[in-house]
Write a protein that holds these residues in place. Structure first.
Motif, PDB file in Angstrom:
ATOM      1  N   GLN A  29       0.862  -1.305  -0.091  1.00  0.00           N
ATOM      2  CA  GLN A  29       0.015  -0.095   0.021  1.00  0.00           C
ATOM      3  C   GLN A  29       0.830   1.049  -0.131  1.00  0.00           C
ATOM      4  OE1 GLN A  29      -2.195  -0.720   3.453  1.00  0.00           O
ATOM      5  NE2 GLN A  29      -3.995  -1.578   2.215  1.00  0.00           N
TER       6      GLN A  29
ATOM      7  N   ALA B 129       2.473   1.669  -3.576  1.00  0.00           N
ATOM      8  CA  ALA B 129       1.298   2.021  -4.503  1.00  0.00           C
ATOM      9  C   ALA B 129       1.025   3.719  -4.084  1.00  0.00           C
ATOM     10  CB  ALA B 129      -0.177   1.387  -4.187  1.00  0.00           C
ATOM     11  N   LEU B 130       0.724   4.026  -2.986  1.00  0.00           N
ATOM     12  CA  LEU B 130       0.626   5.549  -2.747  1.00  0.00           C
ATOM     13  C   LEU B 130       1.765   6.245  -2.976  1.00  0.00           C
ATOM     14  CD1 LEU B 130      -1.323   5.014   0.785  1.00  0.00           C
ATOM     15  CD2 LEU B 130      -2.026   5.841  -1.341  1.00  0.00           C
TER      16      LEU B 130
ATOM     17  N   ILE C 161       4.184   5.655  -5.309  1.00  0.00           N
ATOM     18  CA  ILE C 161       4.596   5.526  -7.018  1.00  0.00           C
ATOM     19  C   ILE C 161       3.671   6.221  -7.785  1.00  0.00           C
ATOM     20  CG2 ILE C 161       5.175   4.125  -8.721  1.00  0.00           C
ATOM     21  CD1 ILE C 161       6.478   2.425  -6.814  1.00  0.00           C
ATOM     22  N   LEU C 162       2.246   5.801  -7.774  1.00  0.00           N
ATOM     23  CA  LEU C 162       1.269   6.210  -8.485  1.00  0.00           C
ATOM     24  C   LEU C 162       0.863   7.571  -8.591  1.00  0.00           C
ATOM     25  CD1 LEU C 162      -1.323   3.095  -7.834  1.00  0.00           C
ATOM     26  CD2 LEU C 162       0.156   3.546  -9.713  1.00  0.00           C
ATOM     27  N   PRO C 163       0.762   8.348  -7.551  1.00  0.00           N
ATOM     28  CA  PRO C 163       0.539   9.700  -7.675  1.00  0.00           C
ATOM     29  C   PRO C 163       1.912  10.445  -8.319  1.00  0.00           C
ATOM     30  CG  PRO C 163      -0.012   9.083  -5.426  1.00  0.00           C
ATOM     31  CD  PRO C 163       0.694   7.820  -5.977  1.00  0.00           C
ATOM     32  N   SER C 164       2.958  10.019  -8.069  1.00  0.00           N
ATOM     33  CA  SER C 164       3.917  10.700  -8.886  1.00  0.00           C
ATOM     34  C   SER C 164       3.965  10.312 -10.392  1.00  0.00           C
ATOM     35  CB  SER C 164       5.387  10.182  -8.376  1.00  0.00           C
ATOM     36  OG  SER C 164       5.793  10.358  -6.951  1.00  0.00           O
ATOM     37  N   LEU C 165       3.905   9.335 -10.870  1.00  0.00           N
ATOM     38  CA  LEU C 165       3.388   9.086 -12.094  1.00  0.00           C
ATOM     39  C   LEU C 165       2.489   9.837 -12.656  1.00  0.00           C
ATOM     40  CD1 LEU C 165       4.573   5.283 -12.257  1.00  0.00           C
ATOM     41  CD2 LEU C 165       5.731   7.085 -12.887  1.00  0.00           C
ATOM     42  N   LEU C 166       1.352  10.027 -12.060  1.00  0.00           N
ATOM     43  CA  LEU C 166       0.123  10.866 -12.309  1.00  0.00           C
ATOM     44  C   LEU C 166       0.750  12.148 -12.672  1.00  0.00           C
ATOM     45  CD1 LEU C 166      -3.055  10.752 -12.955  1.00  0.00           C
ATOM     46  CD2 LEU C 166      -3.319  11.097 -10.886  1.00  0.00           C
TER      47      LEU C 166
ATOM     48  N   SER D  75       9.757   8.627  -5.312  1.00  0.00           N
ATOM     49  CA  SER D  75       8.931   7.759  -4.745  1.00  0.00           C
ATOM     50  C   SER D  75       9.977   6.828  -3.918  1.00  0.00           C
ATOM     51  CB  SER D  75       8.380   6.806  -5.842  1.00  0.00           C
ATOM     52  OG  SER D  75       7.301   7.628  -6.515  1.00  0.00           O
TER      53      SER D  75
END
Length: 167
Positions: free
Chosen positions: A29, A32-33, A35-40, A61
């Motif tokens: 978790q 995911a919290l 890496i995903l916002p950084s890629l977004l 990240s």
């Protein structure tokens, strides 16, 4: 919740395995919290006419995940050591206040885990804060290990108190 916990602990699984499974899920978790916002942000930067390289996003990240390992280990350790949820929350809040103190008071900023986690050294100076990351990772791993050992010790004590036929 107590009935669910009793059922869960009655399964033929060691507490160590339960603790490790919870930690793996929590780590996934956190990843995911982080890496995903950084890629977004990388994907949305061109919409504003900006550029945010994927390498920088992934480095941030990694810094965030490794830096937060100390806090992750601390929460696991506090949860294992305190049975009262209010005490757990109070000690955790005290630690966060101490973290904010080190973040805001100028003389203590080199020791702030929040300064390490925000990645400012990397973005402004192109310098990875290795000392803070190593300290956080070492502390986190040590606290996680202590948590698992404490759970195992409780298992051993509990098994020692059970009649032989119920072990």
């Amino acid at each position: 919740e107590s009935a669910g916990r009793e059922y869960f602990l009655s399964l033929p699984v060691t507490r160590r395995r339960i603790a490790l499974a919870r930690q793996v899920v929590s780590a996934a978790q956190i990843a995911a919290l982080a890496i995903l916002p950084s890629l977004l942000v990388c994907a949305m930067a061109p919409l504003r006419g900006q550029r945010y390289p994927v390498g920088d996003a992934l480095m941030h990240s990694v810094i965030l995940m490794v830096g937060s390992l100390g806090l992750f280990g601390l929460t696991m350790f506090l949860r294992v050591m305190t049975k009262d949820v209010a005490a757990y929350v109070a000690v955790g809040a005290l630690i966060v206040l101490l973290g904010f103190f080190t973040f805001l008071v100028e003389d203590f900023t080199p020791y702030s885990i929040f300064r390490v986690m925000n990645g400012a050294d990397y973005f402004f100076n192109r310098h990875v804060p290795w000392t803070g990351l190593v300290a956080s990772a070492t502390t986190g791993c040590l606290l996680i290990w202590l948590s698992i050992r404490t759970v195992e010790r409780r298992d051993e004590e509990r098994d020692g108190m059970l009649p032989y036929a119920l072990r």
